[in-house]
Scaffold this active site. Structure first.
Site, short mmCIF file in Angstrom:
data_model
loop_
_atom_site.label_atom_id
_atom_site.label_comp_id
_atom_site.label_asym_id
_atom_site.label_seq_id
_atom_site.Cartn_x
_atom_site.Cartn_y
_atom_site.Cartn_z
N ASP A 86 0.39 3.78 1.72
CA ASP A 86 0.31 4.40 3.05
C ASP A 86 1.71 4.78 3.56
O ASP A 86 2.63 3.97 3.54
CB ASP A 86 -0.34 3.40 4.01
CG ASP A 86 -0.73 4.06 5.33
OD1 ASP A 86 0.17 4.60 6.00
OD2 ASP A 86 -1.92 4.02 5.68
N HIS B 254 -2.20 -3.94 5.10
CA HIS B 254 -1.97 -3.51 6.49
C HIS B 254 -3.29 -3.15 7.15
O HIS B 254 -4.21 -2.66 6.49
CB HIS B 254 -1.00 -2.32 6.53
CG HIS B 254 -1.57 -1.06 5.94
ND1 HIS B 254 -2.05 -0.02 6.70
CD2 HIS B 254 -1.76 -0.68 4.65
CE1 HIS B 254 -2.49 0.95 5.90
NE2 HIS B 254 -2.33 0.57 4.66
N CYS C 54 -6.03 0.32 7.00
CA CYS C 54 -5.78 0.80 5.63
C CYS C 54 -6.92 1.75 5.22
O CYS C 54 -8.09 1.36 5.21
CB CYS C 54 -5.71 -0.38 4.66
SG CYS C 54 -5.40 0.11 2.95
N ARG D 114 2.86 5.13 6.38
CA ARG D 114 3.36 4.46 7.59
C ARG D 114 3.88 3.05 7.32
O ARG D 114 4.42 2.41 8.21
CB ARG D 114 2.22 4.38 8.62
CG ARG D 114 1.66 5.74 9.00
CD ARG D 114 0.33 5.59 9.68
NE ARG D 114 -0.69 5.01 8.78
CZ ARG D 114 -1.94 4.73 9.14
NH1 ARG D 114 -2.32 4.93 10.38
NH2 ARG D 114 -2.78 4.22 8.28
N CYS E 276 0.84 -1.20 0.00
CA CYS E 276 0.00 0.00 0.00
C CYS E 276 0.88 1.25 0.00
O CYS E 276 2.00 1.24 0.50
CB CYS E 276 -0.91 0.00 1.23
SG CYS E 276 -2.05 1.41 1.26
ZN LIG Z 1 -3.39 1.21 3.00
#
Ligand SMILES: [Zn+2]
Length: 207
Positions: free
Chosen positions: A43, A97, A100, A45, A41
């Site tokens: 993302d 994750h 998400c 993090r 992803c």
């Molecule tokens: Zn995500």
């Protein structure tokens, strides 16, 4: 954070690498032969190399919203084709994750504009597994489970491609479905039983 900080960080990183191995960048520049293709992803993090404890050169990486492998996404398909056919990666990882945002958005009945067609693919995962998901009463657990099932379905989408099917048959390419638990920092192997899944679907998707 000012961008000048980034360049300072980069200088320090170069110095650190060279102090460990004076030939570090000479070797890095030579070629790549990564063992992994990692699809994760976007993302901020969830960083691929850091959470796997690997170095530049070890994983070919593709990231998008909610780690999707969509059959008409030329970007993801080109990455898979190049990684499997030219780089000969030995293992493909799909890593989702918990928490998400893409999966969360797909669980809500909102019009999100240009994101709609992308998130629709996650809604399709929900529909495929509606019975199981609707049986989970607590919303957070349902959300976690959809993250896991989405990883499973994206692994199956990877296996639907001709390149991957060929590499599985010819050289034992393996596929792994993982979830990064952002609440603990741990990687979880979903231990997806691909043999069982493939038995059920290969009569449809075999190429
Ligand atoms: Zn995500």
């Amino acid at each position: 954070m000012h961008v000048s900080e980034i360049f300072k960080n980069n200088e320090k990183w170069v110095t650190d690498k060279l102090s460990l191995s004076p030939d570090y960048f000479k070797n890095l520049a030579r070629d790549q032969s990564p063992e992994f293709l990692y699809i994760g992803c976007s993302d901020s993090r969830v960083t691929a190399e850091e959470l796997m404890g690997i170095e530049p050169g070890q994983a070919f990486i593709h990231r998008n919203i909610a780690n999707m492998v969509i059959s008409i996404d030329l970007n993801a398909l080109s990455v898979i084709h190049y990684a499997v056919t030219y780089l000969n990666v030995k293992q493909i990882v799909i890593c989702g994750h918990y928490n998400c945002g893409g999966v969360k958005a797909a669980m809500q009945a909102d019009d999100l504009g240009i994101l709609n067609p992308w998130l629709r693919n996650i809604r399709d995962v929900y529909r495929l597994h509606r019975e199981e998901l609707n049986g989970i009463t607590e919303e957070q657990l349902r959300y976690d489970r959809l993250v896991e099932l989405n990883v499973q379905e994206q692994c199956i989408n990877v296996i639907k491609t001709a390149d991957v099917q060929k590499a599985i048959r010819q050289r034992g390419l393996t596929i792994h479905g993982w979830v990064f638990d952002i609440r603990s920092g741990r990687l979880i192997d979903l231990k997806i039983d691909f043999r069982k899944i493939l038995e059920n679907i290969m009569e449809i998707y075999r190429l």
